[in-house]
Design a protein around this motif. Structure first.
Motif, mmCIF file in Angstrom:
data_model
loop_
_atom_site.group_PDB
_atom_site.id
_atom_site.type_symbol
_atom_site.label_atom_id
_atom_site.label_comp_id
_atom_site.label_asym_id
_atom_site.label_seq_id
_atom_site.Cartn_x
_atom_site.Cartn_y
_atom_site.Cartn_z
ATOM 1 N N HIS A 1 -6.485 45.163 -1.350
ATOM 2 C CA HIS A 1 -5.369 44.567 -2.096
ATOM 3 C C HIS A 1 -4.022 45.048 -1.586
ATOM 4 N N LYS A 2 -3.979 46.298 -1.145
ATOM 5 C CA LYS A 2 -2.703 46.851 -0.695
ATOM 6 C C LYS A 2 -2.973 47.670 0.574
ATOM 7 N N ALA A 3 -3.373 46.960 1.614
ATOM 8 C CA ALA A 3 -3.837 47.632 2.842
ATOM 9 C C ALA A 3 -2.681 48.286 3.621
ATOM 10 N N GLY A 4 -2.227 49.401 3.098
ATOM 11 C CA GLY A 4 -1.207 50.158 3.842
ATOM 12 C C GLY A 4 0.201 49.730 3.552
ATOM 13 N N THR A 5 0.399 49.122 2.365
ATOM 14 C CA THR A 5 1.752 48.649 2.088
ATOM 15 C C THR A 5 2.457 49.494 1.023
ATOM 16 N N SER B 1 -6.062 53.448 -7.525
ATOM 17 C CA SER B 1 -7.212 52.535 -7.716
ATOM 18 C C SER B 1 -7.922 52.134 -6.425
ATOM 19 N N SER B 2 -7.787 52.952 -5.389
ATOM 20 C CA SER B 2 -8.500 52.577 -4.155
ATOM 21 C C SER B 2 -9.958 53.016 -4.229
ATOM 22 N N GLY B 3 -10.279 53.824 -5.254
ATOM 23 C CA GLY B 3 -11.672 54.223 -5.434
ATOM 24 C C GLY B 3 -11.929 55.685 -5.058
ATOM 25 N N ARG C 1 -13.520 49.382 -1.102
ATOM 26 C CA ARG C 1 -13.617 48.185 -1.960
ATOM 27 C C ARG C 1 -13.733 46.899 -1.140
ATOM 28 N N ILE C 2 -14.401 46.997 0.017
ATOM 29 C CA ILE C 2 -14.496 45.786 0.841
ATOM 30 C C ILE C 2 -15.399 44.724 0.206
#
Ligand SMILES: Nc1nc2c(ncn2[C@@H]2O[C@H](COP(=O)(O)OP(=O)(O)OP(=O)(O)O)[C@@H](O)[C@H]2O)c(=O)[nH]1
Ligand SMILES: [Mg+2]
Length: 456
Positions: free
Chosen positions: A177-181, A53-55, A208-209
């Protein structure tokens, strides 16, 4: 922008030069230079990977100007989709995974090894979009957190690794939402990508900024991603991270977001550079293969040199025994067996040497030569090979990390070669081959790098 046809022309020129100059050298060491280019034989490839879902699919649709891929919140797509144009006279449509891995005009045969589960999650979509004339795009299932190979049914990161090796450009997409985690993303950046692709081929995107509440929120997400990336890549310098969002169709872009529109366009333009990246990619692969082979040749040359030193000592000793046997062999025979009547030395002193006096000395000399040869072939050489294989690292001085990495990649290949064809290596002109490889690395590859840069 770099046109597909000028890239094609350069590619052909490069392939010709490589086959001419390197083909024979590679062949001598049991390698086929054409194998190296097989994964790169098709269109330039852009691989889009990232969190679920990062686009990714939304970006691809926007890029192509058609709704090629399904989009939606939560993990939406569980397939690898290669998007390209139909062949001439062919209709738009979908090709199943089985056909994709069996078509030898395509470079995807290696994916077959991931099994039926992957093949069921692989397809090719053919749509008529001008951008796809010069490149193909691969959309991938999003990376997840708590997922194992068993859940997916195939080795997801293995597939990503294979595709990354073929890809000329890799878009790695994150979202705030999940920046590299995400766990799979961590593994991909930590191991899969460095093993398969050069750093310069990866474009990092924070997408998605528009969902960040304000600039502070955006900076926080960006900072988190930078921190996570630096932990994962181990790089001291931060690569560029494109900060993008998908403008909503039919809606005006809010004023606070307008300044970021450029980033999305720059990312799209970067994709247009895939044909040029393909050339760099090919050069990079050739460069790597040449350096690997050069190190292998250096090791084989050291193997050969080491044995020749040993052989010299054996030959010296053998020669000494041979002369002694030639002079004294028949003297001992006369002492113990009573014949010949006149030894070679006696005939020498008397000045009556004839061919009959030479028969026994020659027989003895031949016996010594034959047994020394046998000794070398049966014992000395196999022992030397065994010892070398047990201690392969002693063949070279590995003084740089780069050399150590190369060595780690060719070590097994070299062992196999020594196990199977050690004797042959004694007759190969390794130093001449090494010179040819180095000349190619120093001159031809550099010239091509310049040519690609010039035409950019
Ligand atoms: N606000 C906002 N929503 C976006 C953006 N890009 C995508 N979306 C939405 O986010 C959801 C996920 O987008 P997808 O394009 O399906 O994401 P994906 O990375 O392909 O997801 P998977 O295929 O499941 O891995 C969809 O509902 C999109 O409409 C963006 O830049 N901003
Ligand atoms: Mg998707």
């Amino acid at each position: 922008m770099y046109s597909g046809s000028s890239a094609d022309q350069l590619k052909k020129e490069l392939e010709g030069r490589v086959e001419d100059r390197l083909g024979p050298v590679f062949q001598r060491y049991g390698l086929d230079i054409r194998d190296l280019m097989t994964p790169l034989k098709w269109k330039p490839l852009v691989l889009v990977i990232g969190n679920y879902s990062s686009g990714k699919s939304t970006f691809i649709n926007e890029l192509l100007g058609v709704q090629a891929q399904r989009t939606g919140q939560a993990p939406t797509d569980d397939s690898f989709t290669i998007i390209t144009t139909p062949e001439e006279q062919e209709e738009e449509g979908e090709v199943p995974g089985n056909t994709v891995v069996s078509d030898d005009r395509l470079p995807f045969a290696s994916l077959r090894r991931f099994g039926e589960s992957l093949i069921a999650h692989l397809k090719m979509k053919k749509i008529n979009v001008p951008l796809l004339q010069d490149l193909a795009i691969v959309d991938t299932p999003g990376m997840l957190d708590s997922v194992t190979e068993k859940d997916r049914g195939y080795d997801y990161l293995g597939v990503v690794g294979d595709l990354a090796r073929m890809a000329d450009l890799i878009i790695l997409m994150f979202d705030p939402h999940k920046a590299g985690t995400i766990k799979e993303t961590y593994q991909a950046i930590r191991t899969t990508l460095p093993e398969s692709a050069g750093e310069d081929r990866v474009l990092y995107v924070l997408n998605r900024i528009d969902e960040c509440e304000n600039v502070v929120d955006l900076i926080r997400s960006y900072g988190t991603l930078c921190w996570n990336l630096s932990q994962m890549t181990g790089r001291k310098d931060m690569p560029r991270i494109y900060l993008t969002f998908a403008p909503k169709e039919g809606e005006n872009v809010p004023s606070e977001l307008r300044i970021w529109m450029n980033e999305r366009n720059e990312l799209k333009n970067a994709i247009g550079s895939a044909p040029r990246m393909r050339l760099f990619h090919i050069l990079h692969e050739i460069d790597r293969a040449c350096r690997e082979l050069a190190l292998e040749v250096e090791a084989l040359s050291s193997f050969r040199g080491g044995f020749m030193e040993k052989l010299k000592d054996t030959a010296k000793f053998g020669m000494l025994v041979c002369i002694t046997a030639f002079m004294l062999g028949d003297v001992f025979m006369k002492l113990f067996l009573g014949y010949p009547d006149t030894t070679f030395l006696e005939s020498l002193f008397k000045g009556t040497t004839s061919t009959t006096n030479l028969i026994w000395p020659l027989v003895w000399a031949m016996i010594v030569i034959a047994s020394t040869t046998l000794l070398v072939q049966r014992f000395q050489f196999p022992r030397y090979v065994k010892k070398t294989i047990q201690n392969l690292d002693s063949l070279l001085t590995l003084d740089t990390t780069y050399k150590k990495d190369l060595w780690a990649r060719i070590r097994d290949r070299l062992r196999l070669m020594l196990e199977k064809q050690a004797k042959r290596q004694l007759w190969v002109a390794h130093s001449r081959n090494l010179k040819r490889l180095n000349a190619f690395l120093d001159q031809d590859i550099r010239t091509f790098y310049e040519k690609i840069k010039e035409k950019a």
